[in-house]
Design an enzyme around this catalytic site. Structure first.
Site, PDB file in Angstrom:
ATOM      1  N   THR A  68       0.895  -1.143   0.000  1.00  0.00           N
ATOM      2  CA  THR A  68       0.000   0.000   0.000  1.00  0.00           C
ATOM      3  C   THR A  68       0.932   1.191   0.000  1.00  0.00           C
ATOM      4  O   THR A  68       2.131   1.038   0.160  1.00  0.00           O
ATOM      5  CB  THR A  68      -0.874  -0.097   1.277  1.00  0.00           C
ATOM      6  OG1 THR A  68      -1.649  -1.287   1.200  1.00  0.00           O
ATOM      7  CG2 THR A  68      -1.760   1.089   1.523  1.00  0.00           C
ATOM      8  N   THR A 122      -4.004   1.757  -2.309  1.00  0.00           N
ATOM      9  CA  THR A 122      -3.449   0.402  -2.334  1.00  0.00           C
ATOM     10  C   THR A 122      -3.923  -0.458  -3.489  1.00  0.00           C
ATOM     11  O   THR A 122      -4.998  -0.235  -4.052  1.00  0.00           O
ATOM     12  CB  THR A 122      -3.825  -0.333  -1.010  1.00  0.00           C
ATOM     13  OG1 THR A 122      -3.147  -1.573  -0.944  1.00  0.00           O
ATOM     14  CG2 THR A 122      -5.319  -0.572  -0.913  1.00  0.00           C
ATOM     15  N   GLY A 181       1.282  -1.297   4.925  1.00  0.00           N
ATOM     16  CA  GLY A 181       1.700  -2.364   5.842  1.00  0.00           C
ATOM     17  C   GLY A 181       0.598  -3.325   6.246  1.00  0.00           C
ATOM     18  O   GLY A 181       0.725  -4.037   7.244  1.00  0.00           O
TER      19      GLY A 181
HETATM   20  N1  GLY Z   1      -5.108  -3.878   1.596  1.00  0.00           N
HETATM   21  C1  GLY Z   1      -4.694  -3.452   2.877  1.00  0.00           C
HETATM   22  C2  GLY Z   1      -5.761  -2.737   3.607  1.00  0.00           C
HETATM   23  O1  GLY Z   1      -6.605  -2.116   2.986  1.00  0.00           O
HETATM   24  O2  GLY Z   1      -5.785  -2.809   4.803  1.00  0.00           O
END
Ligand code: GLY
Length: 583
Positions: A394, A412, A486
Site C-alpha cells: 500500500t 493500495t 503495511g
Molecule cells: N489492503 C490493505 C488494507 O486495505 O488494509
C-alpha cells in the site's frame, strides 16, 4: 510428608529468590538503557527535511517532485494529492495505482474536516463463498492472484471526485506530469528493480506483454522503464475525467482482460462504481484531536481505541522501548484487533457500532484485565460485548499546502503489484483486494487477520481495510499528517508514530524511523523489527508470558509535523525510497 513439603517450600523459595536475582540481572541493563535510549536515538537520527510553508511526503522521489511542482504552480493540497497519486501509479507500481482504491482524509485551513472513501467494491457477480471449494475449503491463492482477486477499482473515481469538490487547477494539469513520466520513463531505484525481478515469474503467469518483462529478468538501479500503454490510458483520463477509466476504451480493455482470465468485473460494475464522502472518525488523546478514516476502514476506529486505552498510563515515564510501554501498547492492540474481527465491515452493508467501540468506559473496562506481571492470552480475549449488536503493499502520502490545508491519503493494490494482472493494452495493474474480505469466517487473510460475518463478501460491498490516513490537531491547529502502508500493521505503525512524538519527544523523522512492534490478537505474538525490542527487554517480556516473533522491516510511514515555529518537518521513512520535499 510435612517435612517434604517444608523442604519443597524451602527449595521453591530459594528458586524464587534465584529467579528474581537472575531477572534483576537481566533487567538492570534494560532499566539503565531505557533512560538513555531516546537520547541515543536522537543522536543517531536528526530532524527530518524542513520547509517553510508547504510539503509533500510520498513513497517515491518522482511522485514527491510532481506533487511539489503542483503546489508551486499554485495548486492546493488536494490538487497535489491527485497529481502525486497519478505519479505513484507510474513510478511506484507495486502500490501506487489507478487499478486499486484508497481513502483520503482532509483538514482545511479553516478547520473543516472530511474523508473520501474510494475503496474497491465487490463485483455484482461476487458471492460469499466464491473462494471456497464444494467442501467449504478456502481455495489457495484464488483471492490473492489472478483475475478473480480484483475488486472494482476506485482510485480514478476518488481522484476525480476530490477534484470536483476541492480542485483549484484544471484536471488535465494534474494528470499531464504523469503522462510525461510514463512516456519518458521512470529511472528505477534499487528497491524497485528488486521488486520487479522477484515478481517476474508471477507476472509471466498472468500476462503476455508488459513493460515489466522487457528486461530479461535483471532490472537494476538506474534502468529506465517506459509505460507506453499506461501513458495512453492516462491521456484518456486526462481528456475524459472518470469516464476515461470507467467507460469507453479503458473499460473495454478491463472487461476484455477479465474475459481472458475468468474474472468477473463487468462494464456495469465499472459504470456503477461510486466514491463516498464519509464522516471522519474523531477523538481526543490528551490535548490532541485525532481525525482519521472510518469504516470500511478499521483504521480510525482501532487507532482511537488504542490511544484511548493507553491514555491513562504514563507511557513517557515508563520510557520508549521499556517493557511496560510495550506491554500496555500490545495489550491494547490485542483487544482492539479482537473487536476489529467481530464488528468492522462496510457501513453500507452492516451496522458498525462505532460509538460503542469508542466509548471511554467500554475501553477502560477492556483494559481492566491487563496485568503487567503476565501477558493476557489471546484465547482469553474475545471481542468486547456491546449492548446492541449481534479486515502488504500500500502507499501513503502526506501533504500540507501554503494556505495550511492538509491531506492524508493511503491508497493500495493490496499485495505488492496487486493481483499481478496488468490490463493488456491499458498498462496498469489490478488490485487483489478481494482477499481483504473474510473469504471464510475465521480463516486468516494474507495478513493473518481473521474476520466474520460483518466482513463477508457481497455484491457491491467494500472489503474491510486497515488503512489509517490520519491528521492530528493540537489546540485547534494542525499538528501532524500521518499514515503508512503495511496491511494489518498499518494501524499499530500510525499509533507508534503518534506516540513517539507526543510521549517520547521524538522529531517526526525519528518517529517514522524508529523500529516498530505489532500485535494483532491472532496470532498471539508480538511481531517486531530486529531492533524494536532489546535483548534485555525481550527476556523480561518472555518471562511475563509474551511470545515474540522477529520479522523483517515493515511499513513506510510518511508524515508531516508542524513545528512550534510554524515550519513543517517531514518524516520520510528510510525503509523505502520515500522522500519529503517542499518550499
Ligand atoms: N489492503 C490493505 C488494507 O486495505 O488494509
Amino acid at each position: 510428608m510435612s517435612k517434604r513439603i517444608t523442604h519443597c517450600a524451602k527449595y521453591t523459595a530459594a528458586a524464587s529468590v534465584l529467579k528474581a536475582w537472575l531477572l534483576l540481572i537481566a533487567v538492570l541493563p534494560a532499566l539503565f538503557s531505557s533512560c538513555t535510549r531516546t537520547t541515543q536515538l536522537k543522536e543517531t537520527s536528526q530532524r527530518g527535511y524542513t520547509a517553510d510553508k508547504a510539503m509533500v511526503v510520498s513513497a517515491h522521489p518522482d511522485a514527491t517532485r510532481i506533487g511539489v511542482e503542483i503546489l508551486r504552480k499554485g495548486g492546493n493540497a488536494f490538487d497535489a494529492a491527485i497529481a502525486t497519486q497519478f505519479a505513484l501509479a507510474v513510478a511506484f507500481p507495486a502500490a501506487g495505482n489507478i487499478g486499486g482504491g484508497g481513502f483520503l482524509v482532509y483538514r482545511q485551513a479553516d478547520g473543516s474536516i472530511g474523508t473520501l472513501d474510494y475503496r474497491e467494491m465487490a463485483p455484482a457477480a461476487a458471492t460469499e463463498k466464491m473462494y471456497q471449494d464444494a467442501q467449504g475449503n478456502v481455495i489457495e491463492d484464488l483471492s490473492l492472484s489472478g483475475h478473480l482477486a480484483s475488486g472494482v477499482p476506485g482510485s480514478v473515481a476518488g481522484m476525480f471526485e476530490t477534484h470536483q469538490k476541492f480542485g483549484s487547477l484544471p484536471w488535465a494539469e494534474l494528470v499531464q506530469p504523469s503522462i510525461e513520466l510514463a512516456r519518458n520513463g521512470v529511472v528505477l531505484t534499487e528497491k524497485e528493480a528488486a521488486g520487479l525481478n522477484s515478481n517476474r515469474e508471477r507476472f509471466i503467469k498472468y500476462n503476455k506483454h508488459l513493460p515489466y518483462l522487457t528486461n530479461e529478468n535483471n532490472w537494476k538501479a538506474g534502468d529506465k522503464l517506459k509505460h507506453k500503454d499506461l501513458a495512453r490510458t492516462l491521456e484518456r483520463i486526462r481528456d475524459n475525467g472518470r469516464d476515461g477509466f470507467y467507460k469507453g476504451e479503458t473499460a473495454d480493455l478491463i472487461v476484455k482482460e477479465m474475459q481472458r482470465g475468468n474474472g468477473i468485473i463487468s462494464h456495469q460494475d465499472l459504470e456503477n462504481y461510486t466514491a463516498a464522502w464519509r464522516q471522519p472518525i474523531t477523538g481526543k488523546y490528551k490535548d490532541y484531536k485525532v481525525i482519521s478514516m472510518g469504516p470500511p476502514s478499521s483504521g480510525g476506529v482501532a487507532l482511537l481505541q488504542l490511544l484511548t486505552m493507553v491514555e491513562p498510563y504514563n507511557l513517557s515515564k515508563y520510557g520508549w522501548q521499556s517493557p511496560e510501554t510495550i506491554q500496555l501498547m500490545v495489550e491494547a492492540e490485542r483487544r482492539a484487533y479482537a473487536d476489529r474481527a467481530a464488528y468492522l465491515g462496510d457501513p453500507d452493508f452492516v451496522k458498525v457500532p462505532v460509538e460503542q467501540l469508542l466509548d471511554e468506559d467500554y475501553l477502560k473496562d477492556r483494559m481492566k484485565s491487563v496485568d503487567l506481571a503476565r501477558a493476557t492470552a489471546s484465547n482469553e480475549i474475545k471481542e468486547g460485548s456491546l449492548p446492541v449488536y449481534e479486515s502488504e503493499q500500500t502507499t501513503h502520502l502526506s501533504i500540507v499546502d501554503a494556505a495550511g490545508n492538509a491531506v492524508s491519503v493511503t491508497t493500495t493494490l493490496n499485495g505488492s503489484y496487486g493481483s499481478k494482472v496488468v490490463v493488456e493494452g491499458a498498462g496498469f495493474l489490478l488490485n487483489n483486494e478481494m482477499d481483504d474480505f473474510s473469504v471464510k469466517p475465521g480463516s486468516p487473510n494474507m495478513y493473518g487477520l481473521v474476520g466474520g460475518k460483518a466482513n463477508a463478501i457481497a455484491p457491491g460491498k467494500r472489503m474491510l481495510s486497515s488503512m489509517t490516513p490520519t491528521i492530528v490537531e493540537k489546540d485547534g491547529k494542525l499538528f501532524m499528517v500521518v499514515g503508512t502502508p503495511g496491511g494489518s500493521t498499518i494501524i499499530t505503525s500510525v499509533y507508534q508514530a503518534i506516540l513517539n512524538v507526543i510521549e517520547h519527544n521524538m522529531t517526526m523523522q525519528q518517529a517514522v524511523a524508529a523500529p516498530r512492534f505489532h500485535h494483532q490478537w491472532l496470532p498471539d505474538e508480538i511481531q517486531h523489527e530486529p531492533k524494536a525490542i532489546t535483548p534485555e527487554v525481550r527476556a523480561i517480556l518472555q518471562n511475563r508470558g509474551y511470545k515474540l516473533q522477529e520479522r523483517g522491516t515493515y511499513g513506510r510511514v510518511d508524515a508531516i509535523l508542524v513545528l512550534p515555529n510554524g515550519k513543517l518537518e517531514g518524516g520520510a521513512d528510510p525503509r523505502g525510497d520515500d522522500k519529503a520535499a517542499g518550499y
